[in-house]
Structures are given as C-alpha cells and as structure tokens.
Design a protein around this motif. Sequence first.
Motif, mmCIF file in Angstrom:
data_model
loop_
_atom_site.group_PDB
_atom_site.id
_atom_site.type_symbol
_atom_site.label_atom_id
_atom_site.label_comp_id
_atom_site.label_asym_id
_atom_site.label_seq_id
_atom_site.Cartn_x
_atom_site.Cartn_y
_atom_site.Cartn_z
ATOM 1 N N SER A 101 7.232 -54.405 -60.025
ATOM 2 C CA SER A 101 7.634 -54.120 -58.642
ATOM 3 C C SER A 101 6.469 -54.198 -57.674
ATOM 4 N N GLN A 102 5.298 -54.610 -58.183
ATOM 5 C CA GLN A 102 4.092 -54.789 -57.368
ATOM 6 C C GLN A 102 3.691 -53.486 -56.669
ATOM 7 N N ARG A 103 3.782 -52.417 -57.448
ATOM 8 C CA ARG A 103 3.340 -51.105 -56.992
ATOM 9 C C ARG A 103 2.111 -50.687 -57.799
ATOM 10 N N THR A 104 1.328 -49.783 -57.250
ATOM 11 C CA THR A 104 0.085 -49.377 -57.898
ATOM 12 C C THR A 104 0.247 -47.987 -58.495
ATOM 13 N N TRP A 105 0.232 -47.885 -59.817
ATOM 14 C CA TRP A 105 0.460 -46.587 -60.458
ATOM 15 C C TRP A 105 -0.638 -45.585 -60.114
ATOM 16 N N ALA A 106 -1.851 -46.047 -59.896
ATOM 17 C CA ALA A 106 -2.960 -45.135 -59.609
ATOM 18 C C ALA A 106 -2.778 -44.419 -58.270
ATOM 19 N N LYS A 107 -1.924 -44.958 -57.395
ATOM 20 C CA LYS A 107 -1.642 -44.331 -56.102
ATOM 21 C C LYS A 107 -0.143 -44.070 -55.960
ATOM 22 N N ALA A 108 0.494 -43.779 -57.082
ATOM 23 C CA ALA A 108 1.954 -43.639 -57.098
ATOM 24 C C ALA A 108 2.438 -42.560 -56.133
ATOM 25 N N SER A 109 3.555 -42.852 -55.474
ATOM 26 C CA SER A 109 4.183 -41.910 -54.547
ATOM 27 C C SER A 109 5.669 -41.817 -54.864
ATOM 28 N N THR A 110 6.329 -40.865 -54.246
ATOM 29 C CA THR A 110 7.779 -40.771 -54.412
ATOM 30 C C THR A 110 8.455 -42.033 -53.888
ATOM 31 N N GLN A 111 7.873 -42.665 -52.873
ATOM 32 C CA GLN A 111 8.415 -43.927 -52.349
ATOM 33 C C GLN A 111 8.406 -45.004 -53.427
ATOM 34 N N ASP A 112 7.334 -45.064 -54.205
ATOM 35 C CA ASP A 112 7.243 -46.057 -55.270
ATOM 36 C C ASP A 112 8.327 -45.831 -56.320
ATOM 37 N N LEU A 113 8.558 -44.573 -56.668
ATOM 38 C CA LEU A 113 9.588 -44.262 -57.669
ATOM 39 C C LEU A 113 10.975 -44.606 -57.125
ATOM 40 N N ALA A 114 11.211 -44.237 -55.867
ATOM 41 C CA ALA A 114 12.546 -44.403 -55.289
ATOM 42 C C ALA A 114 12.887 -45.855 -54.990
ATOM 43 N N PHE A 115 11.908 -46.632 -54.524
ATOM 44 C CA PHE A 115 12.209 -47.983 -54.051
ATOM 45 C C PHE A 115 11.586 -49.091 -54.896
ATOM 46 N N GLY A 116 10.771 -48.709 -55.860
ATOM 47 C CA GLY A 116 10.187 -49.702 -56.752
ATOM 48 C C GLY A 116 10.797 -49.671 -58.133
ATOM 49 N N LEU A 117 10.692 -48.533 -58.797
ATOM 50 C CA LEU A 117 11.144 -48.429 -60.181
ATOM 51 C C LEU A 117 12.643 -48.176 -60.302
ATOM 52 N N ALA A 118 13.150 -47.197 -59.549
ATOM 53 C CA ALA A 118 14.543 -46.789 -59.709
ATOM 54 C C ALA A 118 15.551 -47.926 -59.509
ATOM 55 N N PRO A 119 15.403 -48.766 -58.467
ATOM 56 C CA PRO A 119 16.396 -49.833 -58.293
ATOM 57 C C PRO A 119 16.455 -50.805 -59.463
ATOM 58 N N ARG A 120 15.327 -51.057 -60.108
ATOM 59 C CA ARG A 120 15.325 -51.994 -61.240
ATOM 60 C C ARG A 120 16.050 -51.412 -62.441
ATOM 61 N N LEU A 121 15.905 -50.103 -62.641
ATOM 62 C CA LEU A 121 16.650 -49.462 -63.725
ATOM 63 C C LEU A 121 18.127 -49.345 -63.373
ATOM 64 N N ASN A 122 18.422 -48.945 -62.159
ATOM 65 C CA ASN A 122 19.817 -48.797 -61.752
ATOM 66 C C ASN A 122 20.572 -50.118 -61.806
ATOM 67 N N ALA A 123 19.878 -51.211 -61.515
ATOM 68 C CA ALA A 123 20.535 -52.520 -61.518
ATOM 69 C C ALA A 123 21.119 -52.846 -62.885
ATOM 70 N N ALA A 124 20.407 -52.450 -63.950
ATOM 71 C CA ALA A 124 20.904 -52.720 -65.301
ATOM 72 C C ALA A 124 22.222 -52.007 -65.534
ATOM 73 N N GLY A 125 22.298 -50.734 -65.108
ATOM 74 C CA GLY A 125 23.542 -49.994 -65.279
ATOM 75 C C GLY A 125 24.666 -50.502 -64.408
ATOM 76 N N ARG A 126 24.317 -51.098 -63.273
ATOM 77 C CA ARG A 126 25.347 -51.586 -62.359
ATOM 78 C C ARG A 126 25.948 -52.916 -62.807
ATOM 79 N N LEU A 127 25.103 -53.796 -63.323
ATOM 80 C CA LEU A 127 25.565 -55.167 -63.571
ATOM 81 C C LEU A 127 25.638 -55.546 -65.041
ATOM 82 N N THR A 128 24.811 -54.944 -65.880
ATOM 83 C CA THR A 128 24.810 -55.358 -67.288
ATOM 84 C C THR A 128 24.914 -54.147 -68.198
ATOM 85 N N ASP A 129 23.789 -53.762 -68.798
ATOM 86 C CA ASP A 129 23.803 -52.699 -69.794
ATOM 87 C C ASP A 129 22.520 -51.878 -69.651
ATOM 88 N N MET A 130 22.660 -50.563 -69.451
ATOM 89 C CA MET A 130 21.500 -49.709 -69.270
ATOM 90 C C MET A 130 20.651 -49.590 -70.529
#
Length: 579
Positions: A270-299
């Motif tokens: 998601s082109q985010r930097t873990w060393a400067k991780a923020s709640t924004q990174d979790l909410a808009f970087g990581l979470a959508p990629r995981l949620n997409a699997a549950g929405r369209l294919t298989d979690m």
Amino acid sequence: MKFLPRSIPHDTVTALQEQGLAAFWAQLYAARGIGSAAELDYALSRLLPPASLKGADTAAQWLAEALEQGQRVCVVADYDCDGATACTLALKGLEMLGAEAGQIDYLVPNRIQDGYGLTPSIAQRVHDSGAQVLLTVDNGIASVDGVRHARALGLTVLITDHHLPADELPDAHAIVNPNQPGCPFASKNLAGVGVMFYVLLALRSLLRERGIFTAQTQPRLDALLPLVALGTVADVVPLDANNRLLVAQGLERIRAGRLPVGMLALFETSQRTWAKASTQDLAFGLAPRLNAAGRLTDMTIGIECLRTDDASRAQELAAMLDDINRKRRELESDMRIQAQAIAERLCADTGAHHTQPPAAISVFDEGFHEGVVGIVASRLKDQFHRPAFVFAPSAAAPDIGTLKGSGRSIAGFHLRDALDLLAKRHPQVLEKFGGHAMAAGCSIRQEHFALFQQAMAEIAREWLHASDLQGMLLTDGALPAQARTLEHAQAIGRCVWGQGFAAPLFSEELEVLDQRILAGKHSALKLLHHGQMVDAIWFGHNSPLPRTAHLAYRLEVNEWQQRKQLRFVIEGCEAPAAC
C-alpha cells in the motif's frame, strides 16, 4: 456544509495545562472529552482487567480443557478485517498458549455463498471437519439456530463477539461480548479482535494459576497488539480510552518493526511506511486490502497473509490482496455513480427541486454487487448526509429474489435500533438483520424493497430533526500561527485518532493565492495563513474557489523527493455555492 466549532471547556484546558500540556494540545484534548493528562497515558498497566469481561473466564476454562485434552478447535470468523485479525489472533494466540500443531483450524463463511455468521450449515461443516470445539470471533451473538445445531452435533460452542445482541441469546457454552446483558466491562466499544484478545489474556491467567506458566515463562501476548490495532481501527468502533490504549500499543510495536510479516507486506504493497505508522495508514492502507478479499473473493487469502511467517509468501498474498482491491475500487466506482443517480431521482420525487432527499435513502439495482454495498452506502451517507441503505441481489439465492442490504448512518440515528423498529412495524419485511449504531445489514425479498424504502425514511423523519440532516463538520476553529509547524503536523500524525476521537480539523477564512487542477480531479492550492503562504490540497474537488473561502483543513506532512513540508489538506468549504 456548515462548520460547527467544538465546545472547549476552559476550566479543563486550564487543568490540563497545569498538568503539563501545552495550550495547543490542552485545547484539542479538552474538546474531545479528556479531563486529565492521565487519560493520555497508554501504558499496558492501565488496560481494563479481563476479569470484568463477562464470560471471558468461562471461555478460558473451556479452551484450557481443550488444550489439555488435545481437542480440535475450529475458529469461525467473520469475513471483514476485524474478523480476519481476530481469527489470526486466535490462531496465533492459542498456539502461543500451548496448542499443538494441527489442533487449531479455522473456517470463514463466504459472503455470497454462506451469508453472515454461524449458520446451521457452517456448524455442520465444523463438525464434519473433526473439531470438538467451535470458537466464533466477531460473530455469533445472533446465531441462535447455528448454535442450537452445533450443540445438537455435540460441539462445545464458545461465542466471542461485540455486536449488539437481540432479545434471545444463543445457548452457547460461553458468550463473551461486552454488550451482552449483565456485563460490567467498562468499555462497550471493543472490536471483535479486542474481545478475542481479552479471552487470550483470561486463558493465560488461568494457565498461570494452574502452574502451566509462571510470570517469567508465560508467552508475551502483547506481540499480538499490532493485529488488535489494525482490527480495531478497521471496524470503526469508537476509540474510547481502552481502545485508544490498545491501538497506541499496537502502533508502538509496528513502528518498532515488531509486526507480523503479513502486515509488513501490506504496508509495502500500500506504499505506506511502517516506521511512521498511523491510524490513517491502518484505516486507508491495510484495511481496504483485507476487506476487499472478504467482499469479492475469499477472506482466507487475508488470514493466510496475516498468519504466515514466510516473508516471500506474505508478499505474494499481499500482492493478490492489492489486485483484488483494485478490482473492488473499479466495481465500487461504477456502482457509486449508479447509486447516486438513483438517490438524486429520489430527491426529484420529493418535488423539492433536488434539494431535499428523503430522511433516509435506500437504493437498489439488479446489477449491484452485494460485496460492495456497504462501501457505496457509506458514500451516499457522506454525500447526502442521510442514513443510507444499498441493496443488491443475493448471489446465494437469486432464484427466490432475496436482496442483501448494507446501511451506514449519521450521528443521532441508531441503525440497528431503526431496523428493529421496522421489523416490529412490518414483520413481513426483514428476513434477518444485525449490526451497530452506525453500520448494519439485513436481508429482504425484492418484493418488499419499496416498503422498506418507505418505512426506513418514515422512521428517520420521526427520529431526526432538520438540523440533524444538515451536513456539518466539527472543527477546532482557527489554527494559531505559532502552531503552523511541521513539528505539530508530525506530532498529530503520531497520535491515536479515529471514530469518536477525531483528528484535529481546523477552520477559518483563508485567502486563495493560486489554484490548479491535478489529474482532472484534485485541487492544488496556495493559501495565505496569517501572512504566510502554505501549500494545500483538496482531493476529489476540481471546482474553482473564490478569492477568499472559509475552509476546513487538517495538517499533514507531505514528503516529496526526501523533503518534508507542511501541507493543509482541505476537507470542506462552508459556502458550497462559492466553492
């Protein structure tokens, strides 16, 4: 859009300053209900005790027995990010606490084929897999029939959930849910992953009492806090003091590089930097990629990414999740355009020249995909500032005309309570429903959609005032000139913000010195703030601004070619006609 300044209790500001906070921070925190600097102490020692979470001790006893007797445990997870992190946490945590190889397995219902939660058919599959213990994470509180069937099959059933219960609770061997009747746990806002974390804490405590571990030899469950932080932020639960502590501790470990390799791969993808991780990174970087699997294919893809210890495998799975997320964005974009057109026709039908949409908006189209109805409902809610439901044909039951709907709400309108009232007024409409105050889902027959649309709008008219339906942004007022620094922007980025504890948003009249359009859809601006020119960006906005405009903005650190620069990110304008 109307801006509403936050109420700032000045006595509290003074008290916070006397406790060592600078005036800038004292005002921000006082406006968010912080009364003491101690509330900003996110040490693990301040975590609410597991003993106060009803059912945690009972669940721990059953799990301890399963571990001791070598019983097979199957975790039944929800198919969103909260469910995926809770499942991964359960698998890793039980292994840390003594589960043998192959003793713990998991099953994730397919959103389209299986529907939500622990159904009788899912219980049957768990039994047929050879498991003796069925452990739900982030679901199960409404699964009365599924639990009944599981128990009839001889399974030990342990429910861990955080959703609001119905009048009838499932007859499980243990229920752990801070929202169940009689639970004294002080935080009712735990996400599903937080509930499971507490169960592991209770289990570790029990095993310590039984002499399996000592304080020195017990496993460090805090290693799982990055997962807790991700699931908590992703599920948009209110960030009360206990949740902020969990998230802060998780972010601390992420920034120190102590995170699962799967999360690391998702940061990179998601082109985010873990060393400067923020709640924004979790909410808009990581979470959508995981949620997409549950929405369209298989979690399962998401869970395998989070639980693997193989870095190359994690990168492969993260790339798959990224690809699924790209497809989700394309699908969502098409659906959103259609849904907005339908909603605008509803506005026209009111005879109010497109200016007064119904108090609640419900839309349906036969071409909609049920996997992204929740995202599109959120977009409609934001655009029209109304509770919004989006329905799509159920792929699992297209022949009988079942629709799956997902809703998102605004402040002052409890969505699940509204569905409950609708069910009482029109018993024939809802086949099933559940959820929270701000997000909920339901199933109806297509023939009942018009009645649902009408009934939900009627409830919204009864519950909401005209002022509730006006789009408003709570702001922190004008940014003092001395606070316009890169250091303040960086410090804000390190803090824990989220639902119920919003990040600072400032508002004031600013002079627009220059504006140009980027990629046809974003406005790059140069603004004059207290005599100083500041760069600004307004994403998704390409209309020209007047010479002066009353803007709401947040502070951001913009990094470009290894240079860091303060930037204003515009969130709204108080005069839409001029903006």
